[in-house]
Write a protein that holds these residues in place. Structure first.
Motif, PDB file in Angstrom:
ATOM      1  N   ARG A   8       0.843  -1.195   0.000  1.00  0.00           N
ATOM      2  CA  ARG A   8       0.000   0.000   0.000  1.00  0.00           C
ATOM      3  C   ARG A   8       0.874   1.239   0.000  1.00  0.00           C
ATOM      4  O   ARG A   8       1.857   1.323   0.743  1.00  0.00           O
ATOM      5  N   LEU A   9       0.474   2.210  -0.824  1.00  0.00           N
ATOM      6  CA  LEU A   9       1.176   3.490  -0.916  1.00  0.00           C
ATOM      7  C   LEU A   9       0.450   4.586  -0.163  1.00  0.00           C
ATOM      8  O   LEU A   9       1.076   5.408   0.503  1.00  0.00           O
ATOM      9  N   LEU A  10      -0.858   4.628  -0.303  1.00  0.00           N
ATOM     10  CA  LEU A  10      -1.717   5.633   0.315  1.00  0.00           C
ATOM     11  C   LEU A  10      -2.934   4.946   0.909  1.00  0.00           C
ATOM     12  O   LEU A  10      -3.395   3.938   0.375  1.00  0.00           O
ATOM     13  N   PRO A  11      -3.497   5.467   2.030  1.00  0.00           N
ATOM     14  CA  PRO A  11      -3.143   6.711   2.732  1.00  0.00           C
ATOM     15  C   PRO A  11      -1.883   6.629   3.588  1.00  0.00           C
ATOM     16  O   PRO A  11      -1.369   7.644   4.046  1.00  0.00           O
ATOM     17  N   SER A  12      -1.370   5.427   3.869  1.00  0.00           N
ATOM     18  CA  SER A  12      -0.090   5.266   4.547  1.00  0.00           C
ATOM     19  C   SER A  12       0.577   4.023   3.984  1.00  0.00           C
ATOM     20  O   SER A  12      -0.082   3.117   3.472  1.00  0.00           O
ATOM     21  N   ALA A  13       1.883   3.988   4.069  1.00  0.00           N
ATOM     22  CA  ALA A  13       2.634   2.901   3.452  1.00  0.00           C
ATOM     23  C   ALA A  13       2.564   1.633   4.297  1.00  0.00           C
ATOM     24  O   ALA A  13       2.763   1.665   5.515  1.00  0.00           O
ATOM     25  N   VAL A  14       2.268   0.516   3.636  1.00  0.00           N
ATOM     26  CA  VAL A  14       2.276  -0.801   4.271  1.00  0.00           C
ATOM     27  C   VAL A  14       2.901  -1.774   3.279  1.00  0.00           C
ATOM     28  O   VAL A  14       2.422  -1.904   2.148  1.00  0.00           O
ATOM     29  N   ASP A  15       3.967  -2.457   3.691  1.00  0.00           N
ATOM     30  CA  ASP A  15       4.622  -3.424   2.823  1.00  0.00           C
ATOM     31  C   ASP A  15       3.986  -4.797   2.962  1.00  0.00           C
ATOM     32  O   ASP A  15       3.608  -5.220   4.061  1.00  0.00           O
ATOM     33  N   GLU A  16       3.883  -5.494   1.852  1.00  0.00           N
ATOM     34  CA  GLU A  16       3.375  -6.870   1.802  1.00  0.00           C
ATOM     35  C   GLU A  16       2.068  -7.020   2.584  1.00  0.00           C
ATOM     36  O   GLU A  16       1.990  -7.724   3.583  1.00  0.00           O
ATOM     37  N   ALA A  17       1.037  -6.351   2.105  1.00  0.00           N
ATOM     38  CA  ALA A  17      -0.260  -6.372   2.774  1.00  0.00           C
ATOM     39  C   ALA A  17      -0.834  -7.787   2.800  1.00  0.00           C
ATOM     40  O   ALA A  17      -0.746  -8.530   1.820  1.00  0.00           O
ATOM     41  N   SER A 211      -3.169  -1.271 -15.536  1.00  0.00           N
ATOM     42  CA  SER A 211      -2.199  -2.200 -16.081  1.00  0.00           C
ATOM     43  C   SER A 211      -1.082  -1.429 -16.787  1.00  0.00           C
ATOM     44  O   SER A 211      -1.366  -0.506 -17.557  1.00  0.00           O
ATOM     45  N   PRO A 212       0.180  -1.772 -16.550  1.00  0.00           N
ATOM     46  CA  PRO A 212       1.302  -0.994 -17.098  1.00  0.00           C
ATOM     47  C   PRO A 212       1.585  -1.310 -18.557  1.00  0.00           C
ATOM     48  O   PRO A 212       2.691  -1.721 -18.935  1.00  0.00           O
ATOM     49  N   THR A 213       0.571  -1.119 -19.401  1.00  0.00           N
ATOM     50  CA  THR A 213       0.736  -1.361 -20.830  1.00  0.00           C
ATOM     51  C   THR A 213       0.097  -0.234 -21.629  1.00  0.00           C
ATOM     52  O   THR A 213      -0.830   0.429 -21.168  1.00  0.00           O
ATOM     53  N   LEU A 214       0.614  -0.047 -22.838  1.00  0.00           N
ATOM     54  CA  LEU A 214      -0.008   0.833 -23.821  1.00  0.00           C
ATOM     55  C   LEU A 214      -0.572  -0.064 -24.917  1.00  0.00           C
ATOM     56  O   LEU A 214       0.170  -0.761 -25.605  1.00  0.00           O
ATOM     57  N   SER A 243       4.797  -2.921 -11.300  1.00  0.00           N
ATOM     58  CA  SER A 243       4.413  -1.684 -12.001  1.00  0.00           C
ATOM     59  C   SER A 243       2.905  -1.519 -12.155  1.00  0.00           C
ATOM     60  O   SER A 243       2.447  -0.573 -12.799  1.00  0.00           O
ATOM     61  N   THR A 244       2.137  -2.421 -11.568  1.00  0.00           N
ATOM     62  CA  THR A 244       0.676  -2.331 -11.608  1.00  0.00           C
ATOM     63  C   THR A 244       0.185  -1.493 -10.442  1.00  0.00           C
ATOM     64  O   THR A 244       0.640  -1.666  -9.305  1.00  0.00           O
ATOM     65  N   LEU A 245      -0.743  -0.577 -10.710  1.00  0.00           N
ATOM     66  CA  LEU A 245      -1.369   0.215  -9.656  1.00  0.00           C
ATOM     67  C   LEU A 245      -2.786  -0.291  -9.415  1.00  0.00           C
ATOM     68  O   LEU A 245      -3.521  -0.604 -10.358  1.00  0.00           O
TER      69      LEU A 245
END
Length: 252
Positions: A8-17, A211-214, A243-245
């Motif tokens: 998780r990046l927001l609202p606070s950072a959490v690694d390996e949820a 998805s991180p594609t064009l 790279s996926t959000l």
């Protein structure tokens, strides 16, 4: 279920949820003060806005997207899908995994969510696995103009409900779900029906996997081409897997 790492990046950072953390985050705030059903849209899109690859949304997803997809079904009273998407994406019966069922039962929920389909013309075979193998009797929302013979055939395997004259109207559909006590609605498409939901001001949340594609080409958008006024949304959570959000927006 996928075990793809998600941070998780927001609202606070959490690694390996963990799964439990993710479920708690998505459950937070997912209810309306007026007692009406909370409608959550779940979609995947490419960086340039394509909603499909080779005509299917599944081609854009990865393991992280599938992990969130499965977890969101755990939280739902109803999984709502338009018939066109059911046919294109090859849906079967709405049967969750043993782990999902165990979690739902432990949290006071029914073992499986109800599968609700939207079909104006009732072009669904009553012998299809999504009916024949369903652990819970599905609901099919249709129109007053639907063919009588198809209406009667599907009524043998599902609750067929008229929710509009020439198209299924989201307001009628949601009133019926509320009457049945289904207040957590997880909508998985398709784009045209999502557009109708948006035009009817019925969308409370969007869970969007970027998805991180064009992709290029002429793939449509996640809300189709239904005219609608703009709806402001607020970013409630952002997660990443490589790279996926994985984004959660709620009604502003």
């Amino acid at each position: 279920m996928s075990t793809a790492r998600i941070d998780r990046l927001l609202p606070s950072a959490v690694d390996e949820a963990s799964d439990d953390q993710i479920l708690e985050w998505y459950a937070n705030g997912a209810a309306r003060a007026d007692g009406k059903p909370w409608v959550r849209l779940n979609f995947v899109a490419s960086l340039d806005g394509a909603a499909t690859r080779d005509g299917l949304s599944g081609g854009l997803g990865d393991d992280a997207d599938r992990r969130i997809f499965d977890l969101l079904r755990r939280l739902a009273d109803v999984v709502l899908v338009a018939a066109g998407t059911v046919r294109k994406e090859g849906y079967g019966a709405m049967r969750l995994s043993d782990a999902d069922v165990a979690w739902r039962v432990a949290h006071g929920r029914t073992p499986h969510p109800v599968f609700a389909l939207v079909s104006a013309e009732l072009g669904l075979g009553p012998q299809a696995p999504l009916f024949a193998e369903a652990p819970v009797r599905p609901i099919v929302f249709t129109t007053a103009d639907a063919p009588d013979d198809r209406f009667q055939a599907l009524s043998e395997v599902a609750d067929v409900v008229v929710a509009g004259v020439d198209l299924v109207e989201p307001s009628f559909l949601l009133e019926e779900l509320q009457r049945r006590g289904h207040l957590s609605v997880h909508c998985e498409g398709g784009p045209t029906f999502a557009g109708l939901m948006l035009a009817d001001d019925a969308v409370d949340e969007l869970c969007l996997t970027l998805s991180p594609t064009l992709e290029g080409g002429d793939a449509g958008r996640i809300t189709g081409e239904v005219p609608s006024d703009p709806h402001a949304m607020r970013l409630a959570m952002a997660m990443r897997a490589d790279s996926t959000l994985l984004l959660r927006y709620v009604r502003d």
